[in-house]
Write an enzyme that holds these catalytic residues in place. Structure first.
Site, PDB file in Angstrom:
ATOM      1  N   ASN A  55       0.922  -1.376  -0.100  1.00 24.10           N
ATOM      2  CA  ASN A  55       0.005  -0.005  -0.030  1.00 24.10           C
ATOM      3  C   ASN A  55       0.952   1.263  -0.077  1.00 24.10           C
ATOM      4  OD1 ASN A  55       1.024  -0.652   2.751  1.00 24.10           O
ATOM      5  ND2 ASN A  55      -0.763   0.736   3.563  1.00 24.10           N
ATOM      6  N   GLU A  73       6.923  -1.019  12.026  1.00 25.04           N
ATOM      7  CA  GLU A  73       5.574  -0.241  11.891  1.00 25.04           C
ATOM      8  C   GLU A  73       4.505  -1.578  11.475  1.00 25.04           C
ATOM      9  OE1 GLU A  73       1.878   0.517  11.428  1.00 25.04           O
ATOM     10  OE2 GLU A  73       2.722   1.208   9.306  1.00 25.04           O
ATOM     11  N   CYS A 124      -2.747   1.477   7.088  1.00 32.48           N
ATOM     12  CA  CYS A 124      -2.617   1.037   8.680  1.00 32.48           C
ATOM     13  C   CYS A 124      -3.099   2.402   9.546  1.00 32.48           C
ATOM     14  CB  CYS A 124      -1.044   0.960   8.933  1.00 32.48           C
ATOM     15  SG  CYS A 124       0.169   2.242   8.587  1.00 32.48           S
TER      16      CYS A 124
END
Length: 462
Positions: free
Chosen positions: A140, A236, A270
């Site tokens: 993404n 992350e 996210c």
């Protein structure tokens, strides 16, 4: 692989597919761990840190070139990721901003002087590059996810070995070529592509790699951590980000934030809104407005400028989101609109009265879904928000500043935004989470320091 400033021929190639129509949009080398090992050892042997001035010049040059090539880069990102051109144009703007801020941060890397009490000595600290940085990025936002790792590494003076997602590697390779044009020495960058199950562990665990920065799932992040044991880590690992809407909220603002945060990039972010937690008194009006906003979103061909939502990254990903939605409805959630699936395209979904134990809202759901969970008051909203293993970002919509500050203190997340969604971002602020959402902080300034080490020098005072 991309090494020594160019993409090298390979014995085997991997196809890259367009999620919208299934067509092949390109192919990339299927690198082997042995080839990767050779490239890492060569980049380590050749590495000489650039001066801060030269680093800044490279980053500013890259920002300028990317701005000039915005249209073609936007089309490339859309072709391999399926994200609509409305969004990929914004992604390029964010990438240009991140590169520009990284150039500025290069010139702000400073240590300090420390008089040592009780001794006639002075200590001076300097920041030095941590060494070879391995960067592993997801599908993404295939440009900006690369830029937020590569730009701080350049700013800190580190050489980079980049492994983009096997689903979206073309943008990363194009950006690598752009960095060469901007003046980055060829020996400072390697881009490797291939089977992630082979290349990922070989890269994260390589003895010549000093730091690993990774964005992706919790499960893969744990595997990366195990492979990289003993190295510096920046992880992350996703989020289950809530938008909390209190009884005194500006509902027009809340609806706009919820629709933006839940449906941008087809929900594949996210920091996107994964849960809308609404106090009961205003929930009916909020849900009605959100359903109306969702019906106004156009899902379809991502290259059409009128499209608001393109497809998910694959049919399998869309089917998994569809399953979670249907399971939530079976458990008592009330469908308000959307949910129709055609291949990898999923119409934006609004669900009301979602059970808080539904998989849809317990796990990170990567799709265009706005699930509304109703609560009695702010205290219950905090309890629900904290009730998952994630803790990335949150947004709160309220007119009561003191109530917001109490909630912000109680939420176990990396950032809380007043009258903005969890999807708020800026290159100037730290980004990262707690619990299973990761380790360390991104954001250009913060990543640059994560990729630096402090050296202390002491000397006698005259």
């Amino acid at each position: 692989m991309f090494s020594d400033g160019a993409l090298r021929p390979a014995a085997r190639q991997s196809a890259v597919l367009n999620p919208w129509n299934g067509e092949t949009v390109g192919s990339v080398p299927a690198d082997t761990p042995r080839e990767l090992d050779d490239a890492i050892r060569r980049i380590r042997a050749a590495w000489r840190p650039l001066s801060p001035r030269r680093r800044a010049e490279v980053l500013r040059g890259a920002a300028a070139l990317l701005g000039e090539r915005a249209a073609e880069t936007s089309t490339l990102i859309t072709g391999e990721s399926g994200v609509c051109v409305k969004e990929t144009r914004k992604e390029i703007e964010r990438a240009v901003a991140n590169l520009t801020v990284a150039a500025e941060e290069t010139e702000r890397l400073r240590g300090e002087s420390i008089p040592i009490p009780g001794q006639d000595r002075l200590a001076v600290t300097v920041l030095e590059p941590v060494g070879v940085v391995a960067a592993l990025t997801p599908f993404n936002r295939p440009l900006n996810q690369v830029v937020v790792k590569v730009a701080p590494a350049i700013a800190a003076g580190c050489p980079i070995v980049l492994k983009p997602s096997e689903k979206t590697p073309l943008t990363a390779l194009a950006f690598a070529g752009l960095l060469m044009e901007a003046g980055l020495p060829p020996e400072q960058l390697v881009v490797t592509t291939g089977d992630p199950g082979l290349i990922g562990p070989a890269l994260a665990g390589h003895p010549e790699v000093d730091m690993v920065t990774f964005t992706g799932s919790v499960a893969t992040g744990r595997a990366v951590s195990a492979a990289a044991a003993g190295k510096r880590l920046l992880l992350e690992l996703g989020g289950n980000d809530p938008l909390i809407v209190l009884r005194d909220a500006d509902l027009e603002l809340a609806v706009r934030l919820a629709a933006e945060g839940a449906f941008a990039t087809a929900g594949q972010s996210c920091r996107g809104i994964k849960r809308v937690i609404a106090v009961e008194e205003i929930a009916d009006e909020l849900v009605a407005g959100l359903a109306e906003a969702a019906r106004g979103k156009r899902a379809g061909d991502p290259l059409d400028p009128a499209t608001d939502l393109g497809p998910l990254i694959s049919q399998e990903a869309a089917a998994e989101v569809e399953r979670r939605v249907l399971d939530a409805v079976a458990a008592g959630a009330k469908p308000m609109c959307g949910g129709e699936r055609r291949g990898s395209l999923l119409a934006p979904v609004v669900l009301d009265q979602v059970p808080r134990e539904a998989e849809l809202v317990v796990e990170e759901t990567f799709g265009p879904v706005a699930p509304v969970i109703r609560v009695r008051d702010a205290a219950e909203a905090v309890s629900v928000a904290n009730g998952t293993r994630y803790g990335l970002q949150a947004g709160v919509v309220t007119s009561d500043a003191m109530a917001f500050l109490r909630i912000a203190a109680e939420l176990r997340v990396g950032a809380v935004n007043l009258n903005a969604g969890p999807h708020f971002d800026s290159p100037h602020i730290p980004f990262g989470g707690v619990k299973d959402s990761g380790l360390g902080r991104e954001g250009i300034r913060y990543s640059t320091r994560e990729m630096s080490v402090t050296k202390t020098i002491t000397l006698p005072l005259p």
